[in-house]
Design an enzyme around this catalytic site. Structure first.
Site, PDB file in Angstrom:
ATOM      1  N   ASP A 268       0.539  -1.385  -0.114  1.00 19.24           N
ATOM      2  CA  ASP A 268      -0.049   0.013   0.131  1.00 19.24           C
ATOM      3  C   ASP A 268       0.789   1.175   0.099  1.00 19.24           C
ATOM      4  OD1 ASP A 268      -2.448   1.664   0.018  1.00 19.24           O
ATOM      5  OD2 ASP A 268      -2.764   1.428   2.184  1.00 19.24           O
TER       6      ASP A 268
ATOM      7  N   GLU B 186       2.421  -2.827  -5.297  1.00 20.68           N
ATOM      8  CA  GLU B 186       2.020  -1.218  -4.898  1.00 20.68           C
ATOM      9  C   GLU B 186       3.086  -0.722  -3.993  1.00 20.68           C
ATOM     10  OE1 GLU B 186      -1.706   0.621  -2.641  1.00 20.68           O
ATOM     11  OE2 GLU B 186      -2.296  -0.843  -4.405  1.00 20.68           O
TER      12      GLU B 186
ATOM     13  N   ASP C 159      -1.243  -9.486  -5.415  1.00 23.25           N
ATOM     14  CA  ASP C 159      -2.662  -8.836  -5.554  1.00 23.25           C
ATOM     15  C   ASP C 159      -3.452  -9.042  -6.553  1.00 23.25           C
ATOM     16  OD1 ASP C 159      -4.896  -7.785  -4.908  1.00 23.25           O
ATOM     17  OD2 ASP C 159      -3.902  -5.561  -4.430  1.00 23.25           O
TER      18      ASP C 159
END
Length: 290
Positions: A18, A51, A171
């Site tokens: 993230d 990410e 992901d």
């Protein structure tokens, strides 16, 4: 890390960390340090990250954290300021090659990064690691299915042309019906090859305590009021003689032997988790090794 037989084993960690969270640089630093702390404690042979942004990689590359132990391989020419990367244990892995495949129709700069490695000198059991962050949001279902089908086709063809263990982790942003749709799409070109690709969570007994990798019921990083529990982050793999993949009977290969979610404690002094996704750590046991 050793399997019950006492043979060779290794851990591989996959984690969407993230990097595009908008709580500021201090928050990003503290969360990245928490990820680094986990990696330093468990010493996986490979860490597959999604990410990722440059400030996080700077933290991981610092000699005070992970730089002395891990090499970093990043996606080539990323089309967005966040991307996929791998940390590979310097002593335990030998890197044979790396490539980046960009998804032609992606609106979000998505890609798959693959690296060929030998772990712990096991030349007879070569391994290809792939990581990806597929198209996000429910509305992009069609593109996400197309992307996953493309990766499954690549894995099936790679296994057919040069039998070895291939591990895809990342992901996937995919619901179960989307995974099934992608498998159906990929089977058109390579039914046997795609059928040999299995889900590590399932092959490890579908442990319910380690099912939901994106869980707003237990993880408050997003600050949302709804409860959504999804298995977005997955390990899919094919291995000769283990999952039905090609290759000679009795060939050396890697098999998933345990499956665990990590990063389920809040970062001390921050009140938030390392990411809105939990990490997935899988132990791999060498089958038919020397």
């Amino acid at each position: 890390q050793a399997p019950p037989s006492g043979g060779a084993a290794c851990r591989v960690l996959s984690w969407n960390i993230d990097g595009i969270d908008e709580h500021g640089p201090k928050d990003t630093m503290l969360r990245a340090l928490a990820v680094a702390e986990h990696i330093a404690a468990t010493q996986p042979v490979a860490v597959l990250l999604q990410e990722v942004i440059p400030p996080q990689l700077d933290i991981f590359a610092a000699p005070q954290t992970l730089g002395g132990v891990y090499n970093i391989v990043c996606a080539e020419n990323p089309r967005m300021p966040y991307y996929c990367a791998m940390l590979l244990h310097k002593r335990r892995t030998k890197v044979l090659g790396a490539k980046t495949r960009h998804f032609a129709m992606s609106k979000m700069g998505r890609h798959v990064l693959s690296v060929d490695v030998v772990v712990d000198g096991q030349e007879a059991a070569p391994l290809t690691l792939l990581t990806t962050h597929l198209e996000s949001t429910k509305t992009e279902k069609e593109e996400r299915v197309r992307q996953l089908a493309e990766v499954l086709e690549v894995m099936a063809e790679s296994q057919r042309s040069k039998p070895r263990t291939l591990i895809l982790a990342g992901d996937l942003n995919a619901r179960d019906d989307e995974v099934l749709a992608a498998r159906r799409k990929a089977r058109v070109l390579s039914p046997a090859g795609v059928d040999s690709i299995v889900d590590a969570w399932t092959s490890c007994g579908s442990p319910k305590a380690h099912e939901f990798t994106w869980d707003t019921k237990t993880n408050n990083n997003l600050g949302v009021t709804y409860a959504a529990r999804c298995r977005f982050d997955r390990f899919l793999y094919t291995a000769p003689g283990v999952t039905g993949g090609g290759g000679a009977r009795g060939a050396a290969a890697w098999k998933a032997s345990s499956f665990e979610l990590v990063g389920r404690s809040k970062v001390e002094g921050l009140g938030r988790f390392p990411s809105d996704h939990y990490g997935v750590e899988v132990t791999w046991s060498l089958i038919n090794g020397p």
